[in-house]
Motif scaffolding. Sequence first.
Motif, short mmCIF file in Angstrom:
data_model
loop_
_atom_site.label_atom_id
_atom_site.label_comp_id
_atom_site.label_asym_id
_atom_site.label_seq_id
_atom_site.Cartn_x
_atom_site.Cartn_y
_atom_site.Cartn_z
N GLN A 52 4.58 21.09 18.29
CA GLN A 52 5.78 21.16 19.12
C GLN A 52 5.40 21.27 20.59
O GLN A 52 4.30 21.73 20.93
N ARG B 152 12.11 23.95 23.38
CA ARG B 152 11.09 23.44 22.45
C ARG B 152 11.60 22.16 21.82
O ARG B 152 12.80 21.99 21.60
N ARG B 153 10.69 21.26 21.58
CA ARG B 153 11.03 20.03 20.86
C ARG B 153 9.90 19.70 19.91
O ARG B 153 8.72 19.98 20.18
N ILE B 154 10.27 19.14 18.76
CA ILE B 154 9.29 18.78 17.75
C ILE B 154 8.42 17.65 18.28
O ILE B 154 8.91 16.69 18.89
N GLU C 253 12.07 20.77 10.77
CA GLU C 253 11.05 19.87 11.31
C GLU C 253 10.57 18.79 10.36
O GLU C 253 9.81 17.90 10.77
N HIS D 243 3.70 24.53 13.62
CA HIS D 243 5.10 24.20 13.34
C HIS D 243 5.97 25.45 13.28
O HIS D 243 5.52 26.52 12.90
#
Length: 477
Positions: free
Chosen positions: A269, A262-264, A363, A288
């Motif tokens: 995301q 996972r990446r912001i 985040e 989020h």
Amino acid sequence: MTTPDGDIGSSAGAAPGVVDLAELALVEAELDKRWPETKIEPSTARIAALMDLLASPQRNYPVIHVAGTNGKTSVARMIDSLLRSLHRRTGRTTSPHLQIATERISIDGLPISPRTYVDTYRELLPYIEMVDAAQTDGPAMSKFEVLTAMAFAAFAEAPVDVAVVEVGLGGRWDATNVADGQIAVITPISLDHTEYLGPDLESIAGEKAGIIKKAPDQLVPVDTVAIIAEQDPVVMDVLLRRVVEADAAVAREGAEFKVVGRRIAIGGQELQLQGLGGVYDEIFLPLHGEHQARNAVLALAAVEAFFGAGKDRQLDIEAIRAGFAEVSSPGRLERVRSAPTVFLDAAHNPAGAKALAAALSAEFDFRKLVGVVAVMADKDVAGILEALEPVFDEIVVTSNGSPRGMAAEDLANLAVQRFGDERVVVAHELADALETAIAIAEDVADPGEAVSGAGVVVTGSVVTAGAARTLFGKDPA
């Protein structure tokens, strides 16, 4: 024209009329005379009797049943969105509502109209009164039992292809458990509602495991599948023993499915998910927090199990991407204002507050973050405050107006013990608390400078998030 909720002569999304809203208020006043959702008698006898009188509408469609402590509503909404993306007509019942009771019963992703809600109640009322009259040594039907029956009836009337049903409290004797879930989803379990579910994780897990049931006899056999989130070992042991007793199949987070990466991203995301049928990549989720990523893979596995996806069969990845991209979960780290940014989150127990705090820390990079907190008096308030203290620079404590709500002064006393006197402000009304918190957040800007890097988070209860959502002019969803 027939709208998604079955109304004739109106368009989907049209504002309800004054008369419909007035009749809805009258129905809610009648329902509020019944036992509230906070008063429980552990039995499904009354709801089962009503279902028999109604010719068992809950058996007219397959059910995906969702239990657990945290994440149930988000998981239910994700499952709903994925099913619709895969061309299934859905019914969804969740609780409690944020703003208006009609949110509890959705068809094709939209709350039913006040008119449908009122008409459904009135159609069921003679049968409800028959069940009430038969109760010689027990209570009449509770509000939640009636609402559950309304949902099952509305789904049958629509009709829907599949129902996504969120447990109200516990599982084994919850009113929703008159339905037999083809897929039983168990979200993370933690301590909550100990007065009803038991004093420890083992007891609570035993109650929630009650939705995992042996598949009913039918012409075309369909196995029950349990989809289980990562759990405390004590909890997992209870759940797996129940799986064996029910002769059900099982898929577990971390074993058969998991979040691979996972990446912001802007507005949410991007995820890579290992499902039952393979890896699904480039999944954008407009929510989020790591906890929502894990909710997403739980929902994916549930939908895969529903369609029979497995090692050699993956669901259409474009449909999965589209389904997740359309997900909304109001009141779950929901942005309702900018400059300063204002988020709403319905965290109402320590586990939920920890997930919120982790998402805020990971985040976002606020120069100043102010909490607006109003809680229910029967919750682990000290645990909630402990989880939130590291991420809030200051906290404005208030009341959400609920009869169960903790008084602002009492909450302030607890908050001072955790935050210190200089970081706690008291406002007796939620609207005043919001104004106060926004003013505190705006102090980070120099005179005449646009506010940046400041945030406000409204949390502590579903009621708090819902009341704030109304104050910010958001429509029910």
